[in-house]
Write an enzyme that holds these catalytic residues in place. Structure first.
Site, PDB file in Angstrom:
ATOM      1  N   HIS A  46       0.805  -1.224   0.000  1.00 56.07           N
ATOM      2  CA  HIS A  46       0.000   0.000   0.000  1.00 56.07           C
ATOM      3  C   HIS A  46       0.842   1.281   0.000  1.00 56.07           C
ATOM      4  O   HIS A  46       0.293   2.368   0.112  1.00 56.07           O
ATOM      5  CB  HIS A  46      -0.935  -0.018   1.222  1.00 56.07           C
ATOM      6  CG  HIS A  46      -0.167  -0.019   2.507  1.00 56.07           C
ATOM      7  ND1 HIS A  46       0.411  -1.171   3.024  1.00 56.07           N
ATOM      8  CD2 HIS A  46       0.167   0.973   3.353  1.00 56.07           C
ATOM      9  CE1 HIS A  46       1.056  -0.857   4.137  1.00 56.07           C
ATOM     10  NE2 HIS A  46       0.919   0.424   4.362  1.00 56.07           N
ATOM     11  N   ASP A  47       2.150   1.145  -0.071  1.00 54.96           N
ATOM     12  CA  ASP A  47       3.022   2.321  -0.012  1.00 54.96           C
ATOM     13  C   ASP A  47       3.683   2.667  -1.341  1.00 54.96           C
ATOM     14  O   ASP A  47       4.397   3.668  -1.418  1.00 54.96           O
ATOM     15  CB  ASP A  47       4.139   2.092   1.022  1.00 54.96           C
ATOM     16  CG  ASP A  47       3.614   2.087   2.438  1.00 54.96           C
ATOM     17  OD1 ASP A  47       2.638   2.813   2.716  1.00 54.96           O
ATOM     18  OD2 ASP A  47       4.177   1.354   3.279  1.00 54.96           O
TER      19      ASP A  47
HETATM   20  C1  NOJ Z   1       4.964   1.885   6.922  1.00 54.31           C
HETATM   21  C2  NOJ Z   1       3.553   1.701   6.479  1.00 54.31           C
HETATM   22  O1  NOJ Z   1       3.492   0.692   5.522  1.00 54.31           O
HETATM   23  C3  NOJ Z   1       3.116   3.058   5.956  1.00 54.31           C
HETATM   24  O2  NOJ Z   1       1.883   2.986   5.277  1.00 54.31           O
HETATM   25  C4  NOJ Z   1       3.064   3.998   7.115  1.00 54.31           C
HETATM   26  O3  NOJ Z   1       2.746   5.298   6.638  1.00 54.31           O
HETATM   27  C5  NOJ Z   1       4.389   4.058   7.849  1.00 54.31           C
HETATM   28  N1  NOJ Z   1       4.981   2.766   8.040  1.00 54.31           N
HETATM   29  C6  NOJ Z   1       4.220   4.681   9.205  1.00 54.31           C
HETATM   30  O4  NOJ Z   1       3.541   3.815  10.066  1.00 54.31           O
END
Ligand code: NOJ
Length: 568
Positions: free
Chosen positions: A348-349
């Protein structure tokens, strides 16, 4: 000794907001997931990783947790969670939950108390510092921008999500540290009370029957106690902040002490709960360290993101090249000293792999090859909802549509992560069957009339059915299930080929993928033992012309095709 379940698993990440909306509010929820477990069973999923569904102000869409032992009402209740787990168990699907140990929400009661004064019971639960006088030596202009009441932040640390990593709280006349958003204050893991509270919370979920944890941002757990300045490496990032070499906020040795304890905790429960870690590594040697070196007593499965993401954290995504995949598949097979790799191409990132590797013309074919690598190499496989049907990244085109805060502060250079989080596409109907509500939290991607579960499950040549077929073969073909890997034709720039074979020599499978836009003649330098096969059996092939082959001689692989053959 029986092997732990996760060794051969397909782990499917669900972003709860975006999977299925059962109550028509435009946001996905737990009951929506429960209603679609049959689909996941049909696909052959072994475990779900649920991105955070705990109560949260949703600044970072759940990664800012305000209560670790409940469910956000937007997603349901603990009873809904129990029902989800019970139904999943009936279908032999396990549930892994996301554990955000590095930080809480700034609305968590621990932080509210901690921030209220310098001498409350939780005063030391977060990372607090008075800062330095603005005019002291060495304070950078950048630091001064974030000063308050004559005090500048204690050092030059920058938040990964933009701005200084320090936020001023007038009630304490101190700054607190946050690696991510200011609404995500870092916990002080040097305080044993913090460790005890977090371990208790993990027991709460293990007692509830979860099959393990995906540890969020685990390398960031500790900071340098002297708060030394990071080295500036020149230039600014997409948020306009100085680029830093993160030596004092990333992978401090104490992280590994915590991981060892956490591993013992997981191992003390029945059913082999798995401990997965979100780590992005520079090379395979670094991936190896997360298993705990020789002792192998830390993470069961650190993510090996090199195959799927390369050096994405340096802003460099790999191109779709046989040499790239060959290198990292080979390294995972030889440099992890027998530990199980965890391959991941999507989450999701990041923009979806179909867009990162696709050439705009053969994207679905390329997605089939990505699935082939994920599901036919010796690794635990982690996938992300929608990858199996070819959902694409739909990045907002106007700033006012962006939901992910980094896309708002970083616009237009950084447009945020919304593009990879759009609603799951179930049907060609309204809202792609995700919700009855036309106002879904993010818009449904435009291609949903063609790219959706209903349409693709009826099409034997679809990406979805290709995935399903491979998931099945991975379970039933001994060589794919547990065979070793031998990379073949190692200099070939266009074709990636490998052999999987069982140790007893009874089963062997060849996988070949043409990663180019031109036809390629297959040239396999098979090890001696494997040449005796004269009747290869096609297990799967992307193209019709490959399905009927009777010999491995002079095979022509069409552009972007894959062939999987059993040798006897
Ligand atoms: C990694 C997560 O996958 C991401 O979506 C999140 O914004 C950051 N860690 C902070 O928790």
């Amino acid at each position: 000794m029986t092997e732990p379940w996760w060794k051969h698993a397909l782990i499917y990440e669900i972003y709860p907001r975006s999977f299925a909306d059962s109550n028509g509010d435009g946001v996905g929820d737990l009951n929506g997931i429960t209603e679609h477990l049959d689909y996941l069973e049909w696909l052959g999923v072994d475990a779900l990783w649920l991105a955070p569904m705990f109560p949260s102000p949703q600044v970072d869409f759940g990664y800012d947790i305000s209560d670790y032992e409940a469910i956000d009402p937007m997603y349901g209740t603990l009873e809904d969670f129990d029902r989800l787990q019970a139904k999943a168990r009936e279908l032999q699907i396990r549930v892994v939950v996301d554990m955000v140990l590095n930080h809480t929400s700034d609305k968590h009661k621990w932080f509210l108390e901690s921030a209220s004064s310098r001498d409350n019971a939780k005063a030391d639960w977060y990372v607090w510092d008075p800062g330095v006088p603005m005019d002291s030596r060495g304070v950078t202009e950048y630091q001064k921008k974030f000063g308050h009441e004559g005090m500048a932040p204690p050092n030059n640390w920058v938040s990964a999500f933009g701005g200084s990593a320090w936020e001023w709280v007038p009630a304490r006349r101190q700054f607190y540290y946050h690696f991510f958003y200011r609404q995500q204050p870092d916990l002080n893991w040097r305080n044993p009370a913090v460790e005890a509270a977090m371990f208790n919370m993990m027991r709460f979920w293990l007692d509830r029957g979860v099959a393990g944890f995906r540890l969020d941002a685990i390398p960031m757990l500790f900071e340098d106690p002297h708060l030394r300045n990071e080295e500036e490496t020149g230039g600014v990032n997409e948020q306009g902040d100085p680029n830093l070499h993160r030596r004092y906020t990333y992978n401090l040795p104490q992280v590994h002490d915590v991981l060892r304890k956490l591993r013992s905790l997981a191992d003390s429960y029945p059913g082999d709960p798995v401990v997965i870690g979100e780590v992005y590594s520079y090379d395979t040697a670094a991936v190896y360290t997360w298993y705990g070196g020789e002792a192998q007593d830390e993470l069961h499965l650190p993510m090996d993101t090199l195959v799927g993401f390369g050096h994405s954290f340096l802003g460099q995504f790999p191109r779709f090249r046989a040499a790239h995949f060959r290198k990292y598949i080979q390294e995972a097979a030889t440099q992890l000293r027998g530990s199980r790799p965890l391959f991941v191409f999507d989450n999701h990132d990041n923009p979806r792999s179909i867009d990162r590797f696709g050439d705009g013309l053969h994207d679905t074919q390329i997605a089939k090859l990505i699935a082939t690598i994920l599901l036919t190499t010796p690794a635990t496989a982690m996938t992300y909802y929608g990858a199996e049907i070819g959902m694409v990244t739909t990045t907002p085109t106007r700033k006012q549509d962006v939901k992910d805060p980094i896309g708002i502060t970083g616009w237009p250079k950084e447009k945020g992560r919304d593009g990879a989080r759009t609603p799951m596409q179930w049907t060609p109907g309204a809202q792609a069957g995700f919700s009855t509500n036309p106002h879904t939290w993010l818009p449904v991607a435009a291609n949903y009339t063609k790219v959706n579960v209903e349409t693709e499950s009826a099409d034997p040549d679809s990406l979805l059915n290709w995935n399903k077929r491979l998931v099945g073969l991975r379970r039933t073909e001994p060589a794919l299930h547990n065979g070793e890997i031998v990379l073949l034709d190692g200099e070939n720039a266009d074709v990636l080929s490998y052999l999987r074979r069982t140790q007893d020599g009874r089963a062997a499978v060849i996988v070949s993928m043409n990663m180019s836009g031109q036809s390629q003649t297959l040239a396999l330098d098979l090890p001696n033992t494997e040449t005796r096969s004269n009747s290869p059996r096609v297990l799967a092939a992307t193209d019709k012309c490959l399905q009927a082959i009777t010999s491995l001689n002079l095979i022509v692989l069409p552009p972007f095709s894959a062939l999987i053959v059993s040798l006897w």
